[in-house]
Write a protein that holds these residues in place. Structure first.
Motif, PDB file in Angstrom:
ATOM      1  N   LYS A  98       0.664  -1.317   0.110  1.00 16.60           N
ATOM      2  CA  LYS A  98       0.052  -0.178   0.070  1.00 16.60           C
ATOM      3  C   LYS A  98       0.786   1.387  -0.219  1.00 16.60           C
ATOM      4  O   LYS A  98       0.469   2.477   0.456  1.00 16.60           O
ATOM      5  CB  LYS A  98      -0.966  -0.036   1.171  1.00 16.60           C
ATOM      6  CG  LYS A  98      -2.143  -0.811   1.232  1.00 16.60           C
ATOM      7  CD  LYS A  98      -3.144  -0.677   0.214  1.00 16.60           C
ATOM      8  CE  LYS A  98      -4.150   0.158   1.000  1.00 16.60           C
ATOM      9  NZ  LYS A  98      -5.336   0.518   0.192  1.00 16.60           N
ATOM     10  N   ILE A  99       2.344   1.071  -0.499  1.00 19.87           N
ATOM     11  CA  ILE A  99       3.133   2.303  -0.504  1.00 19.87           C
ATOM     12  C   ILE A  99       3.559   2.229  -1.885  1.00 19.87           C
ATOM     13  O   ILE A  99       4.120   1.478  -2.444  1.00 19.87           O
ATOM     14  CB  ILE A  99       4.245   2.218   0.532  1.00 19.87           C
ATOM     15  CG1 ILE A  99       3.717   1.967   1.971  1.00 19.87           C
ATOM     16  CG2 ILE A  99       5.221   3.336   0.572  1.00 19.87           C
ATOM     17  CD1 ILE A  99       4.996   1.695   2.876  1.00 19.87           C
ATOM     18  N   GLY A 100       3.567   3.608  -2.453  1.00 19.79           N
ATOM     19  CA  GLY A 100       3.880   3.738  -3.878  1.00 19.79           C
ATOM     20  C   GLY A 100       4.994   4.707  -4.259  1.00 19.79           C
ATOM     21  O   GLY A 100       5.102   5.352  -3.330  1.00 19.79           O
ATOM     22  N   VAL A 101       4.900   5.062  -5.521  1.00 19.48           N
ATOM     23  CA  VAL A 101       5.719   5.934  -6.052  1.00 19.48           C
ATOM     24  C   VAL A 101       5.218   6.617  -7.246  1.00 19.48           C
ATOM     25  O   VAL A 101       4.701   6.095  -8.141  1.00 19.48           O
ATOM     26  CB  VAL A 101       7.076   5.550  -6.441  1.00 19.48           C
ATOM     27  CG1 VAL A 101       7.939   6.837  -6.915  1.00 19.48           C
ATOM     28  CG2 VAL A 101       7.754   4.680  -5.529  1.00 19.48           C
ATOM     29  N   VAL A 102       4.853   8.010  -7.124  1.00 19.60           N
ATOM     30  CA  VAL A 102       4.422   8.794  -8.105  1.00 19.60           C
ATOM     31  C   VAL A 102       5.454   9.981  -8.370  1.00 19.60           C
ATOM     32  O   VAL A 102       5.546  10.722  -7.674  1.00 19.60           O
ATOM     33  CB  VAL A 102       2.930   9.349  -7.826  1.00 19.60           C
ATOM     34  CG1 VAL A 102       2.412  10.071  -9.234  1.00 19.60           C
ATOM     35  CG2 VAL A 102       2.042   8.191  -7.675  1.00 19.60           C
ATOM     36  N   TRP A 103       5.990   9.800  -9.657  1.00 22.10           N
ATOM     37  CA  TRP A 103       7.179  11.008  -9.901  1.00 22.10           C
ATOM     38  C   TRP A 103       6.604  11.696 -11.191  1.00 22.10           C
ATOM     39  O   TRP A 103       5.797  11.243 -11.843  1.00 22.10           O
ATOM     40  CB  TRP A 103       8.443  10.213  -9.983  1.00 22.10           C
ATOM     41  CG  TRP A 103       9.761  10.857  -9.865  1.00 22.10           C
ATOM     42  CD1 TRP A 103      10.336  11.359 -10.718  1.00 22.10           C
ATOM     43  CD2 TRP A 103      10.142  11.172  -8.604  1.00 22.10           C
ATOM     44  NE1 TRP A 103      11.878  11.859 -10.206  1.00 22.10           N
ATOM     45  CE2 TRP A 103      11.279  11.830  -8.655  1.00 22.10           C
ATOM     46  CE3 TRP A 103       9.652  10.886  -7.444  1.00 22.10           C
ATOM     47  CZ2 TRP A 103      12.020  12.487  -7.692  1.00 22.10           C
ATOM     48  CZ3 TRP A 103      10.485  11.586  -6.175  1.00 22.10           C
ATOM     49  CH2 TRP A 103      11.496  12.375  -6.541  1.00 22.10           C
ATOM     50  N   GLY A 104       7.660  12.684 -11.405  1.00 28.92           N
ATOM     51  CA  GLY A 104       7.322  13.550 -12.377  1.00 28.92           C
ATOM     52  C   GLY A 104       8.888  13.893 -13.177  1.00 28.92           C
ATOM     53  O   GLY A 104       9.719  13.889 -12.453  1.00 28.92           O
ATOM     54  N   SER A 105       8.742  13.942 -14.404  1.00 30.81           N
ATOM     55  CA  SER A 105      10.017  14.345 -15.173  1.00 30.81           C
ATOM     56  C   SER A 105       9.321  14.915 -16.538  1.00 30.81           C
ATOM     57  O   SER A 105       8.600  14.178 -17.223  1.00 30.81           O
ATOM     58  CB  SER A 105      11.044  13.141 -15.175  1.00 30.81           C
ATOM     59  OG  SER A 105      12.025  13.733 -15.968  1.00 30.81           O
ATOM     60  N   GLY A 106       9.886  15.900 -17.188  1.00 27.25           N
ATOM     61  CA  GLY A 106       9.350  16.323 -18.454  1.00 27.25           C
ATOM     62  C   GLY A 106      10.385  15.818 -19.500  1.00 27.25           C
ATOM     63  O   GLY A 106       9.848  15.430 -20.572  1.00 27.25           O
ATOM     64  N   ASN A 107      11.818  15.564 -19.104  1.00 27.93           N
ATOM     65  CA  ASN A 107      12.757  15.008 -20.244  1.00 27.93           C
ATOM     66  C   ASN A 107      13.086  13.818 -20.152  1.00 27.93           C
ATOM     67  O   ASN A 107      13.613  13.381 -20.900  1.00 27.93           O
ATOM     68  CB  ASN A 107      13.685  15.919 -20.378  1.00 27.93           C
ATOM     69  CG  ASN A 107      13.091  17.537 -20.736  1.00 27.93           C
ATOM     70  OD1 ASN A 107      13.453  17.730 -21.983  1.00 27.93           O
ATOM     71  ND2 ASN A 107      13.181  18.739 -19.947  1.00 27.93           N
ATOM     72  N   GLY A 108      13.148  13.183 -19.025  1.00 19.73           N
ATOM     73  CA  GLY A 108      13.484  11.858 -18.538  1.00 19.73           C
ATOM     74  C   GLY A 108      15.246  11.901 -19.080  1.00 19.73           C
ATOM     75  O   GLY A 108      15.785  12.778 -18.640  1.00 19.73           O
ATOM     76  N   GLY A 109      15.506  10.768 -19.660  1.00 21.55           N
ATOM     77  CA  GLY A 109      16.930  10.676 -19.918  1.00 21.55           C
ATOM     78  C   GLY A 109      17.520  11.447 -21.084  1.00 21.55           C
ATOM     79  O   GLY A 109      18.235  10.821 -21.967  1.00 21.55           O
ATOM     80  N   ILE A 110      17.259  12.560 -21.302  1.00 17.71           N
ATOM     81  CA  ILE A 110      17.876  13.485 -22.610  1.00 17.71           C
ATOM     82  C   ILE A 110      19.618  13.249 -22.358  1.00 17.71           C
ATOM     83  O   ILE A 110      19.942  13.358 -23.523  1.00 17.71           O
ATOM     84  CB  ILE A 110      17.399  14.796 -22.384  1.00 17.71           C
ATOM     85  CG1 ILE A 110      17.532  15.557 -23.623  1.00 17.71           C
ATOM     86  CG2 ILE A 110      17.665  15.625 -21.124  1.00 17.71           C
ATOM     87  CD1 ILE A 110      16.886  16.964 -23.715  1.00 17.71           C
ATOM     88  N   GLU A 111      20.077  13.310 -21.314  1.00 16.65           N
ATOM     89  CA  GLU A 111      21.708  13.336 -21.463  1.00 16.65           C
ATOM     90  C   GLU A 111      21.909  12.058 -22.050  1.00 16.65           C
ATOM     91  O   GLU A 111      23.003  11.974 -23.005  1.00 16.65           O
ATOM     92  CB  GLU A 111      22.222  13.477 -20.063  1.00 16.65           C
ATOM     93  CG  GLU A 111      23.727  13.592 -20.162  1.00 16.65           C
ATOM     94  CD  GLU A 111      24.347  13.694 -18.629  1.00 16.65           C
ATOM     95  OE1 GLU A 111      25.061  14.632 -18.523  1.00 16.65           O
ATOM     96  OE2 GLU A 111      24.009  13.027 -17.910  1.00 16.65           O
ATOM     97  N   THR A 112      21.649  10.919 -21.901  1.00 22.52           N
ATOM     98  CA  THR A 112      21.886   9.520 -22.090  1.00 22.52           C
ATOM     99  C   THR A 112      21.590   9.643 -23.607  1.00 22.52           C
ATOM    100  O   THR A 112      22.106   9.090 -24.547  1.00 22.52           O
ATOM    101  CB  THR A 112      21.075   8.516 -21.357  1.00 22.52           C
ATOM    102  OG1 THR A 112      21.486   8.588 -20.205  1.00 22.52           O
ATOM    103  CG2 THR A 112      21.361   7.016 -21.871  1.00 22.52           C
TER     104      THR A 112
END
Length: 413
Positions: A98-112
């Motif tokens: 019952k424990i989760g993760v909700v994350w945010g990112s606009g570009n993700g792995g743009i450097e990679t």
């Protein structure tokens, strides 16, 4: 519906690599902008940004592990770890289903993505990709990796709404908890956009400041001479928890999430509606969701990126919602941190929460001459931090594509 409280926070920013340093430098009016050190910027119109300072990923994550991650994922892990420690969580004693993760990112792995494509083109005879290429670039991987680290089997996904992503993630986490779908959620956002592709792309869209001669003061929201935002990097993490769950484990409750509102400008690919239509709708939606009125808000952490059109339209929207209020404080912390894109909502929510906790409004720095008559209509907290009693704080974030997300936090009582 269930009450949702904040029990932990973590920050990795251009003006501080933890919560305490970040907040101390916000109050002090410290600029995080300087010449970019990570790559040669001589071919670009902009030569500066808000990089992390005195920071090495290897000091936090073993190299054998971090090589599998893009920088934005490492940033997420580091901020989340501080938040978990801050919240004094013993996951072994809790129901991790019952424990989760909700994350945010606009570009993700743009450097990679940038580095791998350049390397691929260079390998004429034997072109190949790193086996970690796909998991390093996909934007949802940060939430997945955080869940793996702590064995969290609850809800898990990433919100992508450009520069509104961090706030969208917080609102989604808030909703899942109050609906009874989770007891606790690690939420926030991370971004690592200070790359050749990021700098070149934002230059091409004419979004970035090119004031290379005055880099440290180039992020100047509301100022007549503002000419674009300063790109930043980092992460912010918050532990959101159902109130009774937090009370049962004896958690230290920092503040409460009061409400959230989302809307759309439905107007332009990259520009905000000139009358702030989406911002107006989003702020009103957040107020309605929180069950309060405009007069209850004591502080607004503005989106205010230092772009000519964006700052103006947001102030128009604020005037439409709040009118002229003598006891309402506004400030733009991007004047110090730069614009962390998908992580902006996370670190600015933290700034709003700290303002509630300490009764201090972080300043808007670098603004010397306010555009139009906005300085007469609003208290923009120019130059220095100010003492102010804050019961309710609002945090605005807007993204390319017309995305609007507004969160409201309140003093825990």
């Amino acid at each position: 519906m269930k009450r949702v409280v904040i029990t932990g926070m973590g920050a990795l920013t251009p003006i501080g690599n933890n919560i305490n340093d970040y907040w101390t430098n916000l109050k002090a009016g410290t600029s995080g902008a300087a010449e970019i050190t990570r790559f040669d910027t001589s071919k670009f119109k902009t030569h500066f940004g808000c990089e992390l300072k005195n920071f090495n990923i290897d000091d936090h994550i073993p190299r054998s592990e971090s090589r599998k991650y893009d920088r934005f994922t490492s940033y997420a892990l580091i901020a989340a770890e501080e938040a978990v420690k801050n919240a004094n969580i013993d996951f072994e004693s809790l129901n991790r289903n019952k424990i989760g993760v909700v994350w945010g990112s606009g570009n993700g792995g743009i450097e990679t993505f940038t580095e791998e494509m350049i390397d691929y083109v260079k390998r004429d005879e034997n072109p190949k990709f790193n086996p970690f290429f796909i998991p390093k670039i996909i934007a949802d991987i940060a939430s997945g990796v955080i869940s793996m680290k702590y064995g969290l089997r609850g809800i898990n996904f990433t919100c992508i709404s450009a520069c509104a992503s961090g706030t969208t993630a917080i609102i989604d986490a808030f909703n899942y908890i109050r609906w009874g779908k989770a007891n606790m959620v690690i939420t926030g956002g991370s971004e690592a956009p200070i790359t050749a592709a990021g700098l070149g792309g934002f230059n091409a869209s004419r979004a970035l400041s090119t004031n290379n001669e005055e880099a440290s003061t180039a992020s100047r929201p509301f100022d007549k001479t503002r000419d674009g935002f300063v790109v930043g990097e980092g992460a912010g993490a918050l532990i959101l928890e159902e109130y009774e769950h937090a009370k049962a484990r004896g958690a230290n409750i920092i503040a409460e999430v009061a409400g959230g509102g989302m809307a759309a400008d439905a107007y332009h690919l990259t520009g905000t509606h000139p009358e702030g239509e989406g911002a107006f709708l989003g702020m009103n939606e957040a107020l309605e969701d929180a069950g309060i009125t405009a007069k209850d808000i004591d502080y607004i952490n503005m989106h205010a990126t230092s772009t000519p059109i964006g700052d103006q339209s947001e102030l128009i929207a604020v005037e439409r919602v709040f009118g002229k209020r003598e006891n309402l404080k506004l400030s733009a912390t991007k004047s110090m941190t730069g614009h962390l894109l998908g992580a902006a909502g996370a670190i600015e929510s933290i700034a709003s929460i700290m303002a509630i906790q300490e009764g201090v409004i972080p300043p808007t720095i670098n603004t010397k001459e306010v555009d139009s008559d906005w300085g007469d209509k609003f208290d923009l907290t120019l130059g220095t931090a100010e003492k102010h009693d804050v019961r309710y704080a609002m945090s605005n974030t807007f993204g390319f594509g017309g995305h609007i997300a507004t969160a409201i936090f309140k003093r825990f009582e």
